[in-house]
Design a protein around this motif. Structure first.
Motif, mmCIF file in Angstrom:
data_model
loop_
_atom_site.group_PDB
_atom_site.id
_atom_site.type_symbol
_atom_site.label_atom_id
_atom_site.label_comp_id
_atom_site.label_asym_id
_atom_site.label_seq_id
_atom_site.Cartn_x
_atom_site.Cartn_y
_atom_site.Cartn_z
ATOM 1 N N VAL A 25 0.825 -1.195 0.000
ATOM 2 C CA VAL A 25 0.000 0.000 0.000
ATOM 3 C C VAL A 25 0.866 1.255 0.000
ATOM 4 C CG1 VAL A 25 -0.192 0.130 2.521
ATOM 5 C CG2 VAL A 25 -1.996 1.105 1.085
ATOM 6 N N VAL A 26 2.101 1.157 0.508
ATOM 7 C CA VAL A 26 3.007 2.310 0.501
ATOM 8 C C VAL A 26 3.315 2.715 -0.944
ATOM 9 C CG1 VAL A 26 5.304 3.141 1.131
ATOM 10 C CG2 VAL A 26 4.011 1.731 2.736
ATOM 11 N N ALA A 27 3.721 1.762 -1.754
ATOM 12 C CA ALA A 27 4.066 2.044 -3.160
ATOM 13 C C ALA A 27 2.869 2.592 -3.928
ATOM 14 C CB ALA A 27 4.590 0.780 -3.823
ATOM 15 N N GLU A 28 1.673 2.159 -3.551
ATOM 16 C CA GLU A 28 0.466 2.575 -4.266
ATOM 17 C C GLU A 28 0.039 4.002 -3.954
ATOM 18 O OE1 GLU A 28 -2.331 -0.292 -2.968
ATOM 19 O OE2 GLU A 28 -1.480 -1.944 -4.152
ATOM 20 N N ARG A 29 0.684 4.617 -2.970
ATOM 21 C CA ARG A 29 0.284 5.965 -2.566
ATOM 22 C C ARG A 29 1.401 6.997 -2.715
ATOM 23 N NH1 ARG A 29 -2.087 5.093 3.271
ATOM 24 N NH2 ARG A 29 -1.961 7.378 3.219
ATOM 25 N N VAL A 30 2.480 6.636 -3.374
ATOM 26 C CA VAL A 30 3.642 7.518 -3.520
ATOM 27 C C VAL A 30 3.724 8.066 -4.940
ATOM 28 C CG1 VAL A 30 6.161 7.579 -3.582
ATOM 29 C CG2 VAL A 30 4.988 6.454 -1.679
ATOM 30 N N LEU A 31 3.878 9.378 -5.066
ATOM 31 C CA LEU A 31 4.068 10.012 -6.372
ATOM 32 C C LEU A 31 5.563 10.237 -6.584
ATOM 33 C CD1 LEU A 31 2.929 11.318 -8.924
ATOM 34 C CD2 LEU A 31 2.838 13.484 -7.679
ATOM 35 N N ALA A 32 6.149 9.404 -7.417
ATOM 36 C CA ALA A 32 7.579 9.472 -7.701
ATOM 37 C C ALA A 32 7.874 8.565 -8.881
ATOM 38 C CB ALA A 32 8.395 9.014 -6.483
ATOM 39 N N VAL A 33 9.052 8.733 -9.453
ATOM 40 C CA VAL A 33 9.486 7.776 -10.464
ATOM 41 C C VAL A 33 9.652 6.412 -9.796
ATOM 42 C CG1 VAL A 33 10.638 9.541 -11.855
ATOM 43 C CG2 VAL A 33 11.920 8.332 -10.068
ATOM 44 N N SER A 34 9.604 5.351 -10.589
ATOM 45 C CA SER A 34 9.801 4.006 -10.048
ATOM 46 C C SER A 34 11.286 3.683 -9.954
ATOM 47 C CB SER A 34 9.108 2.975 -10.945
ATOM 48 O OG SER A 34 9.805 2.863 -12.184
ATOM 49 N N LEU A 35 11.630 2.606 -9.272
ATOM 50 C CA LEU A 35 13.023 2.190 -9.216
ATOM 51 C C LEU A 35 13.539 1.797 -10.592
ATOM 52 C CD1 LEU A 35 13.203 0.137 -5.887
ATOM 53 C CD2 LEU A 35 13.840 2.528 -6.303
ATOM 54 N N ASP A 36 12.689 1.206 -11.418
ATOM 55 C CA ASP A 36 13.108 0.892 -12.785
ATOM 56 C C ASP A 36 13.376 2.166 -13.582
ATOM 57 O OD1 ASP A 36 13.133 -1.849 -12.502
ATOM 58 O OD2 ASP A 36 11.090 -2.132 -13.272
ATOM 59 N N ASP A 37 12.595 3.218 -13.328
ATOM 60 C CA ASP A 37 12.852 4.508 -13.977
ATOM 61 C C ASP A 37 14.225 5.041 -13.572
ATOM 62 O OD1 ASP A 37 10.342 4.590 -15.230
ATOM 63 O OD2 ASP A 37 9.414 5.604 -13.518
ATOM 64 N N VAL A 38 14.559 4.905 -12.286
ATOM 65 C CA VAL A 38 15.870 5.359 -11.803
ATOM 66 C C VAL A 38 16.981 4.554 -12.471
ATOM 67 C CG1 VAL A 38 17.356 5.612 -9.781
ATOM 68 C CG2 VAL A 38 14.911 6.143 -9.602
#
Length: 279
Positions: free
Chosen positions: A208-221
């Motif tokens: 649920v943490v990942a589902e509520r965060v506005l940021a690039v993904s780790l794959d994007d990084v």
């Protein structure tokens, strides 16, 4: 009777840097040899600023995350040559943090110090629900800002430790239920980059943490050509180790205590394959 010491005026531990590069296939490593305990955080910030001075070129896009270590880096760039670059955010703002630590403030201050342009991600980092987040990311300005972050040439990211410091404040701000927190903890999070938590192997923790965060993904990084992870203190070691195992970063800038603890906790075996960044 005779003791010979070589003092590095840059305050760096070259042996630890070589050990980290060899062990984890890093493109570069900078390890602070602090003069005093109080010099660790600002010293790591100075090393990161110096690395940027050597690395950033005109015409590039530079992306920043947030946190205390990046704040130390931004405060250390006073002597940095002016650059014709654009500075962008990798993660939204977090009201639970001191405003000086958030992505918006760091992007603004950093760009002003080096005479660069900047682009804001005008949105919070945390949302009350996955549905609210989904609506926001489809807004044109937000989608454009995230696209600019994903297309960066260089990223500098703070490496957090789950439950400690800014990372702890992030989790507290989500107001998770006991069941949600238990589910999250059961996934074995050791650290976070851009508010994206991962386990010791560097896999993003899906919760649920990942589902509520506005940021690039780790794959994007990972897709950004050059990513420098910046961290200070031995308490960050497991977060650093997860980022290295997951090949999220290809440059590490830290202090002696963090570097030694990372190497001591690595289970050994074959060296970690070099990160393949770029598009």
């Amino acid at each position: 009777i005779v003791e010979i010491r070589i003092l590095d005026p840059a305050g760096r531990d070259r042996e630890l840097e070589l050990a980290l590069r060899d062990r984890f296939g890093l493109a570069d490593a900078r390890v602070l040899e602090p003069a005093t305990e109080t010099d660790v955080l600002p010293g790591v910030g100075r090393l990161a600023a110096r690395w940027l001075e050597e690395t950033v070129r005109d015409g590039q896009v530079v992306a920043l995350s947030w946190g205390h270590t990046l704040q130390a880096m931004v405060r250390a760039v006073d002597g940095l040559s002016r650059r014709d670059v654009e500075v962008v955010q990798l993660v939204g703002g977090l009201s639970a943090l001191d405003s000086a630590l958030t992505g918006q403030e760091l992007v603004r201050e950093f760009s002003e110090r080096i005479g660069a342009r900047h682009r804001y991600l005008h949105a919070p980092a945390l949302f009350s629900s996955a549905e609210a987040l989904t609506m926001m990311v489809h807004e044109g300005a937000i989608a454009d800002a995230l696209a600019a972050a994903k297309a960066a040439d260089i990223a500098v990211v703070g490496i957090g430790a789950a439950g400690i410091g800014s990372s702890g404040a992030l989790l507290d701000a989500l107001n998770l239920s006991p069941a949600q927190r238990a589910t999250f903890d059961a996934c074995g999070p050791v650290g976070d980059i851009c508010a994206r938590f991962y386990d010791l192997s560097g896999r993003e923790v899906r919760s649920v943490v990942a589902e509520r965060v506005l940021a690039v993904s780790l794959d994007d990084v990972r897709a950004i050509p050059t990513v420098a992870g910046v961290a200070a203190g031995p308490e960050k070691a497991m977060g650093i180790l997860g980022a290295l195992h997951g090949r999220i970063v290809d440059v590490l800038i830290c202090d002696q205590a963090a570097a030694r603890t990372v190497l001591a906790h690595d289970t050994g075996g074959a060296p970690v394959a070099a990160r393949v960044g770029g598009r």
